[in-house]
Design a protein around this motif. Structure first.
Motif, PDB file in Angstrom:
ATOM      1  N   UNK A 291      22.531 101.468 -41.939  1.00 24.86           N
ATOM      2  CA  UNK A 291      21.386 101.447 -42.854  1.00 24.86           C
ATOM      3  C   UNK A 291      20.228 102.241 -42.264  1.00 24.86           C
ATOM      4  N   UNK A 292      19.511 102.947 -43.139  1.00 22.96           N
ATOM      5  CA  UNK A 292      18.403 103.793 -42.683  1.00 22.96           C
ATOM      6  C   UNK A 292      17.292 103.016 -41.996  1.00 22.96           C
ATOM      7  N   UNK A 293      17.164 101.741 -42.343  1.00 23.70           N
ATOM      8  CA  UNK A 293      16.076 100.926 -41.779  1.00 23.70           C
ATOM      9  C   UNK A 293      16.362 100.461 -40.354  1.00 23.70           C
ATOM     10  N   UNK A 294      17.594 100.632 -39.889  1.00 26.51           N
ATOM     11  CA  UNK A 294      17.959 100.113 -38.562  1.00 26.51           C
ATOM     12  C   UNK A 294      17.417 101.008 -37.455  1.00 26.51           C
ATOM     13  N   UNK A 295      17.090 100.379 -36.318  1.00 25.22           N
ATOM     14  CA  UNK A 295      16.678 101.134 -35.122  1.00 25.22           C
ATOM     15  C   UNK A 295      17.941 101.527 -34.382  1.00 25.22           C
ATOM     16  N   UNK A 296      18.476 102.687 -34.757  1.00 28.81           N
ATOM     17  CA  UNK A 296      19.772 103.117 -34.258  1.00 28.81           C
ATOM     18  C   UNK A 296      19.647 104.487 -33.605  1.00 28.81           C
ATOM     19  N   UNK A 297      20.101 104.611 -32.349  1.00 28.33           N
ATOM     20  CA  UNK A 297      20.021 105.869 -31.611  1.00 28.33           C
ATOM     21  C   UNK A 297      21.416 106.273 -31.150  1.00 28.33           C
TER      22      UNK A 297
ATOM     23  N   UNK B 122       8.886 102.777 -26.351  1.00 28.58           N
ATOM     24  CA  UNK B 122       7.900 102.095 -27.189  1.00 28.58           C
ATOM     25  C   UNK B 122       8.505 100.891 -27.894  1.00 28.58           C
ATOM     26  N   UNK B 123       9.703 101.058 -28.426  1.00 29.33           N
ATOM     27  CA  UNK B 123      10.359  99.967 -29.151  1.00 29.33           C
ATOM     28  C   UNK B 123      10.671  98.803 -28.207  1.00 29.33           C
ATOM     29  N   UNK B 124      11.260  99.127 -27.058  1.00 27.92           N
ATOM     30  CA  UNK B 124      11.666  98.067 -26.121  1.00 27.92           C
ATOM     31  C   UNK B 124      10.457  97.350 -25.523  1.00 27.92           C
ATOM     32  N   UNK B 125       9.380  98.086 -25.233  1.00 26.15           N
ATOM     33  CA  UNK B 125       8.194  97.477 -24.631  1.00 26.15           C
ATOM     34  C   UNK B 125       7.384  96.653 -25.623  1.00 26.15           C
ATOM     35  N   UNK B 126       7.418  97.041 -26.909  1.00 27.77           N
ATOM     36  CA  UNK B 126       6.582  96.381 -27.916  1.00 27.77           C
ATOM     37  C   UNK B 126       7.326  95.370 -28.774  1.00 27.77           C
ATOM     38  N   UNK B 127       8.632  95.275 -28.604  1.00 26.70           N
ATOM     39  CA  UNK B 127       9.439  94.370 -29.423  1.00 26.70           C
ATOM     40  C   UNK B 127      10.360  93.567 -28.519  1.00 26.70           C
ATOM     41  N   UNK B 128      10.569  92.321 -28.874  1.00 23.69           N
ATOM     42  CA  UNK B 128      11.562  91.534 -28.134  1.00 23.69           C
ATOM     43  C   UNK B 128      12.940  91.973 -28.646  1.00 23.69           C
ATOM     44  N   UNK B 129      13.498  92.955 -27.953  1.00 22.31           N
ATOM     45  CA  UNK B 129      14.709  93.611 -28.455  1.00 22.31           C
ATOM     46  C   UNK B 129      15.984  92.914 -28.005  1.00 22.31           C
ATOM     47  N   UNK B 130      16.870  92.712 -28.966  1.00 27.71           N
ATOM     48  CA  UNK B 130      18.240  92.302 -28.671  1.00 27.71           C
ATOM     49  C   UNK B 130      19.079  93.573 -28.827  1.00 27.71           C
ATOM     50  N   UNK B 131      19.479  94.134 -27.709  1.00 33.10           N
ATOM     51  CA  UNK B 131      20.087  95.473 -27.695  1.00 33.10           C
ATOM     52  C   UNK B 131      21.604  95.384 -27.807  1.00 33.10           C
TER      53      UNK B 131
ATOM     54  N   UNK C 163      23.265  88.794 -34.631  1.00 35.70           N
ATOM     55  CA  UNK C 163      21.869  89.228 -34.633  1.00 35.70           C
ATOM     56  C   UNK C 163      21.547  90.217 -33.514  1.00 35.70           C
ATOM     57  N   UNK C 164      21.065  91.400 -33.885  1.00 32.30           N
ATOM     58  CA  UNK C 164      20.606  92.433 -32.959  1.00 32.30           C
ATOM     59  C   UNK C 164      19.554  93.246 -33.716  1.00 32.30           C
ATOM     60  N   UNK C 165      18.600  93.821 -32.993  1.00 30.38           N
ATOM     61  CA  UNK C 165      17.574  94.611 -33.701  1.00 30.38           C
ATOM     62  C   UNK C 165      17.350  95.993 -33.079  1.00 30.38           C
ATOM     63  N   UNK C 166      18.213  96.368 -32.134  1.00 31.11           N
ATOM     64  CA  UNK C 166      18.121  97.698 -31.526  1.00 31.11           C
ATOM     65  C   UNK C 166      19.530  98.132 -31.154  1.00 31.11           C
ATOM     66  N   UNK C 167      19.906  99.354 -31.565  1.00 27.70           N
ATOM     67  CA  UNK C 167      21.305  99.760 -31.450  1.00 27.70           C
ATOM     68  C   UNK C 167      21.426 101.127 -30.785  1.00 27.70           C
ATOM     69  N   UNK C 168      22.354 101.221 -29.837  1.00 31.85           N
ATOM     70  CA  UNK C 168      22.688 102.495 -29.193  1.00 31.85           C
ATOM     71  C   UNK C 168      24.168 102.757 -29.432  1.00 31.85           C
TER      72      UNK C 168
END
Length: 298
Positions: free
Chosen positions: A114-120, A137-146, A226-231
């Motif tokens: 999905x376009x809304x996902x934080x995907x790299x 910026x994302x990792x420092x400013x968000x409680x990321x589940x990677x 549940x995850x909010x940051x994807x590599x």
């Protein structure tokens, strides 16, 4: 002679031309970028052992020293019958001898993103390096589940580098249908990688990822996690213009070459690195293979 892509193998050809000029040879390098990133040092760059300059190769300067012409552009089509390359911005280029070393893109054929996902994407590696500040910026400013999706050695290498990069502990899980199943890994190496991951708090989850949204991923069995940051480290895929070319390909879609790295059906075209598969010699897609192939290519 036209070189497409400033990959690890083509760079060695240019380096040789810096020291050995060939009379009557006109060399052209076509690259989308002014710099090439050395993939072998990228994990060290992520965990701050090296700076950006140390992992980068100035392609313009290299071409100048080699007596070659540098064109910053992208190839969009190849006509092998006319020995012609169509470019995105500039006029077409004709070649007598061609060397393709364009690397690869991340394979996302089986994943709905999905376009809304934080995907790299991990591939191409230069793209990941460019987006590192954004990732910070994302990792420092968000409680990321990677979630690192792939399960190969590169997934573990990336996870180790990220853990070392940030002061705060990270919640990292590696997802993969086949985790650490590369044929070139022995059991001792697998055990060692898993032991390091466990010590660093990196989790492992076996399953095929089929969908990624902004807050979770979905596995093939329907399970949602549940995850909010994807590599994405999901293996390699070649560029569209190569897929559409008449160069022979293997069942995975990579260009087939012989032991001299020549296309099996176009004997004036060399293909190296991730974009090729050597007949009867299946190897993992990794930068070290392109480095070794540079010796053969030049």
């Amino acid at each position: 002679m036209v070189l497409i892509g400033g990959g690890h193998a083509n760079i060695q050809v240019l380096k040789k031309l810096c020291m050995n000029k060939i009379k009557g040879l006109h060399t052209i390098l076509i690259s989308e970028h002014y710099e090439a990133t050395y993939s072998g040092m990228t994990p060290g760059y992520i965990h701050k052992d090296f700076n950006k300059e140390e992992i980068s190769i100035d392609l313009q300067r290299l071409c100048f020293n080699a007596g070659a012409t540098f064109i910053k552009d992208k190839v969009v089509r190849i006509e092998t019958n006319n020995q012609k390359l169509e470019l995105q911005k500039y006029h077409s280029i004709y070649y007598d001898l061609l060397s393709i070393n364009t690397g690869s893109t991340s394979n996302t054929k089986k994943i709905n993103i999905q376009n809304s996902s934080r995907c790299f994407f991990v591939k191409p590696i230069s793209s990941l390096v460019k987006k590192l500040k954004q990732i910070d910026q994302i990792i420092k400013n968000t409680k990321s589940r990677i979630a690192i999706i792939g399960g190969g050695v590169a997934s573990f290498e990336l996870a180790f580098s990220l853990i070392r990069r940030y002061e705060d502990p990270l919640d990292i899980t590696i997802f993969g249908k086949k985790i650490l199943q590369e044929k070139n890994l022995n059991q001792q190496t697998k055990n060692k990688l898993r032991a390091i991951a466990k010590k660093l708090g990196i989790k492992e989850y076996s399953g095929e990822v089929v969908s990624i949204s902004d807050t979770y991923l979905t596995l093939k069995n329907g399970e949602m996690i549940g995850c909010n940051f994807f590599l994405l480290s999901t293996g390699a895929n070649i560029e569209k213009w190569l897929l559409e070319s008449n160069l022979n390909k293997d069942e995975s879609g990579f260009i087939t070459v012989d032991n001299n790295l020549l296309s099996t059906n176009q004997k004036n075209i060399f293909v190296t690195g991730d974009a090729c598969s050597i007949e009867n010699n299946i190897r993992a897609k990794s930068g070290v293979m392109a480095v070794r192939q540079g010796e053969v290519l030049k």
